[in-house]
Enzyme design. Structure first.
Site, PDB file in Angstrom:
ATOM      1  N   ASP A 119       0.779  -1.264   0.000  1.00  0.00           N
ATOM      2  CA  ASP A 119       0.000   0.000   0.000  1.00  0.00           C
ATOM      3  C   ASP A 119       0.803   1.302   0.000  1.00  0.00           C
ATOM      4  O   ASP A 119       0.227   2.357  -0.248  1.00  0.00           O
ATOM      5  CB  ASP A 119      -0.941   0.106   1.215  1.00  0.00           C
ATOM      6  CG  ASP A 119      -2.046  -0.910   1.193  1.00  0.00           C
ATOM      7  OD1 ASP A 119      -2.250  -1.565   0.151  1.00  0.00           O
ATOM      8  OD2 ASP A 119      -2.719  -1.055   2.227  1.00  0.00           O
ATOM      9  N   ASP A 143      -8.902  -8.126   8.706  1.00  0.00           N
ATOM     10  CA  ASP A 143      -8.330  -6.900   8.131  1.00  0.00           C
ATOM     11  C   ASP A 143      -8.368  -5.739   9.123  1.00  0.00           C
ATOM     12  O   ASP A 143      -7.683  -4.729   8.915  1.00  0.00           O
ATOM     13  CB  ASP A 143      -9.126  -6.479   6.889  1.00  0.00           C
ATOM     14  CG  ASP A 143      -9.021  -7.498   5.772  1.00  0.00           C
ATOM     15  OD1 ASP A 143      -7.917  -7.965   5.484  1.00  0.00           O
ATOM     16  OD2 ASP A 143     -10.077  -7.837   5.192  1.00  0.00           O
TER      17      ASP A 143
HETATM   18  C1  BGC Z   1      -2.021  -6.594   9.657  1.00  0.00           C
HETATM   19  C2  BGC Z   1      -0.845  -7.436  10.064  1.00  0.00           C
HETATM   20  C3  BGC Z   1      -1.110  -8.884   9.747  1.00  0.00           C
HETATM   21  C4  BGC Z   1      -1.494  -9.026   8.289  1.00  0.00           C
HETATM   22  C5  BGC Z   1      -1.808 -10.446   7.902  1.00  0.00           C
HETATM   23  C6  BGC Z   1      -2.378  -6.841   8.228  1.00  0.00           C
HETATM   24  O1  BGC Z   1      -3.537  -6.169   7.917  1.00  0.00           O
HETATM   25  O2  BGC Z   1      -1.742  -5.255   9.890  1.00  0.00           O
HETATM   26  O3  BGC Z   1      -0.623  -7.273  11.439  1.00  0.00           O
HETATM   27  O4  BGC Z   1       0.025  -9.664  10.024  1.00  0.00           O
HETATM   28  O5  BGC Z   1      -2.592  -8.218   8.001  1.00  0.00           O
HETATM   29  O6  BGC Z   1      -2.975 -10.887   8.474  1.00  0.00           O
END
Ligand code: BGC
Length: 599
Positions: free
Chosen positions: A309, A534
């Site tokens: 991102d 998410d």
């Molecule tokens: C989070 C991470 C996480 C990743 C995979 C991201 O949105 O911020 O902490 O490891 O997703 O689930």
């Protein structure tokens, strides 16, 4: 994470290129050296394409400077018919009768020799939309050649060629033990993360997918060594040791800890403040690179997916558009996303011939508008060129990471029209140039090569959660003659808005991980581990359910009615979600139920 797009009206980023000096340096050993100044030799070639639908069109013009470097340009041409061009992206357009003139934007005025830029606009016409054929750039006809430079003062001197020493090497050049492959996914056995696998297997029906490979997210400094009490159970070394124990030959890691991370959303803001670039280098990238460089792991192709991102946010969310944030403007101004990524590319690639870098390239519902497409590729290239090793540190790009964009839309193609009106004009597509991820990823690969990346780069597509199966999946194109009804009833991506990114209701597991599935695509891969949230659907205070103090983004709240980045639509998020990264059982069960291809 923020997964959202900006519409056709926005043009970012506003990076002004330094004027390129028109200086050629002759190397030693040449027999003739020309000194003195010469007037610039102009030259250009132009490729004009138009997507027409009977009454309107979108024009896209590639301009290549085949002459000496220039610092500003004006492109001119004439239409044969009654075409009326609207305002352009990539330049300022004026039209007088049939004559069109487009002057460069602030960020693409400087074009080195051989450099290409792109401008585009929407227009209207009736009758035949005949393409213009004769173009001029700065008054010179664009026919791909250059005019002869006019020498002002030229001094020629004959220089004896330098004699190359013919010394036999006494030592064989050091060979890296592993070859660096064009597509590391081909023929590899991919690492299955046992931590994710156990959670998946514990869910009803989960064993059907629990042996699928997923990426490991190194989302904080603590994730590297997983010290006791950190909440992480498996360190980077342990994952690589596990991979050896599995006889795996490929493991995937997400490098995700930039200063000021996730500047346009709140659910995945990082631990490092906007200016903590030195800590990013010394406490995050350096230790990862040191572990990955351990010769013990030479047999593993280590795939690093670099900083989700971040650069896309600089393209669309760091300016003056309604969706922009101060946090992204700050990151654009301080340059730390670019500095951090260039550092990561250099260090991780230098860790060994067995490491591979793939940079995040958002998704079609974010960069799929012409206004974002070419500027993003250019920003990615400018960033990679700052790495030690430049664009050679980049093996490819990944699209759709942790997002839900359909891989292929079988019933809504970009050339589909309803009663003579292009689907591009539907509310869902809102003038986007792509209806799905595969067509976007393939086209963006070409754009990236034009922007300066190596022609053998490959794309990855995160297909962990973009399956959109289940009973609600359309099985045929709608028969409606109403444009929006047709698109909404025909599309398999059933989100409320393509800018929705958090725990999407109705989504399913997508294509299973697979190497070289389509032209230009290195792999379909599950980067976001299915079942990991998410973001939380309401604020979770820092404590046992939120040890990392993650923020609350209202795009994860099902009652939220949206903002400029999702067309002020409902968020489409599932209720009762835990913080990002935490296991979200209800979501995992939905993903299983709606898997496509079905399990
Ligand atoms: C989070 C991470 C996480 C990743 C995979 C991201 O949105 O911020 O902490 O490891 O997703 O689930």
């Amino acid at each position: 994470m923020n997964r959202f797009k900006q519409g056709v009206k926005h043009l970012r980023p506003q990076r002004v290129l330094a004027a390129t000096a028109a200086v050629a340096v002759a190397g030693a050993g040449m027999s003739l050296v020309s000194m003195g100044t010469a007037a610039a030799a102009p030259g250009c070639s132009v490729a004009y394409t138009a997507n027409s639908w009977g009454s309107g069109f979108t024009a896209s013009i590639d301009i290549t400077n085949s002459g000496d470097p220039i610092t500003s340009w004006a492109l001119e041409f004439d239409y044969a018919g009654n075409q009326a061009a609207g305002s352009a992206w990539g330049g300022t357009l004026t039209q007088t009768g049939k004559h069109v003139k487009i002057v460069n934007a602030a960020w693409n005025g400087s074009l080195a020799s051989g450099a290409k830029t792109n401008v585009g606009f929407n227009g209207t016409y009736s009758g035949t939309n005949t393409k213009p054929t004769d173009f001029t750039l700065n008054g010179v006809a664009c026919n791909g050649g250059t005019t002869n430079p006019t020498p002002t003062t030229t001094v020629s001197a004959t220089v004896e060629p330098t004699v190359e020493p013919t010394v036999e090497p006494t030592v064989e050049p050091t060979q890296q033990p592993g070859e660096h492959l064009d597509n590391p996914f081909v023929g590899a056995k991919w690492y299955v993360n046992p931590d994710w696998s156990a959670k998946a297997a514990a869910e009803p029906g989960g064993s059907a997918v629990a042996n699928q490979p997923t990426a490991v997210w190194l989302d904080t400094i603590a994730a590297i060594n997983a010290p006791a009490g950190s909440g992480y159970t498996t360190s980077l070394r342990k994952h690589l040791d596990n991979a050896l124990a599995q006889n795996a030959t490929l493991a995937q890691f997400v490098i995700y800890n930039l200063p000021g991370r996730d500047c346009a959303a709140l659910a995945s803001n990082g631990e490092l403040g906007p200016t903590e670039i030195d800590r990013y280098k010394s406490d995050y990238i350096d230790p990862i690179a040191a572990i990955q460089a351990d010769p013990k792991y030479k047999s593993i192709r280590i795939v690093n997916i670099v900083e989700i991102d971040s650069l896309p946010n600089l393209v669309t969310n760091a300016g003056s558009s309604a969706g922009s944030t101060q946090a992204c403007r700050d990151m654009l101004a301080n340059g730390n996303y670019g500095t951090g990524i260039a550092y990561a590319l250099s260090k991780l690639r230098a860790a060994g011939s067995n490491t591979y870098n793939y940079i995040d390239a958002a998704h079609h519902g974010w960069l799929g508008w012409d206004s974002n497409f070419a500027p993003a590729a250019k920003l990615f290239a400018d960033t990679a060129k700052k790495a030690t090793g430049g664009v050679n540190t980049v093996d490819g790009f990944i699209t759709n990471t942790a997002n839900y964009s359909a891989l292929s839309e079988p019933f809504v193609k970009i050339n589909t029209s309803v009663n003579g009106t292009s689907v591009r004009q539907s509310k869902w597509l809102d003038w986007n140039q792509y209806t799905d991820e595969l067509t976007f990823a393939q086209a963006f690969r070409n754009q990236l090569v034009s922007a300066g990346f190596n022609s053998n780069i490959g794309m990855l597509i995160d297909t962990s959660r973009n399956g959109w199966g289940g009973s609600a999946r359309p099985t045929a194109a709608s028969t409606s003659t109403d444009l929006n009804t047709f698109v909404d009833a025909s599309r398999i991506d059933r989100r409320i808005h393509a800018g929705n990114w958090c725990n999407q209701s109705g989504a399913g597991l997508g294509e299973r991980p697979k190497a070289a599935p389509a032209s230009g695509i290195d792999a379909y891969t599950w980067v976001k581990p299915p079942g990991e949230s998410d973001g939380s659907s309401s604020l979770v205070p820092t404590g046992p359910n939120n040890p990392g103090g993650k923020g609350f983004d209202r795009m994860c709240d099902p009652t939220y009615t949206g903002n400029d980045r999702n067309g002020n639509s409902l968020s489409g998020a599932l209720p009762n979600a835990p913080v990002s990264g935490a296991w979200f059982s209800a979501q995992f069960r939905q993903l299983l139920a709606n898997a496509w291809p079905a399990l």
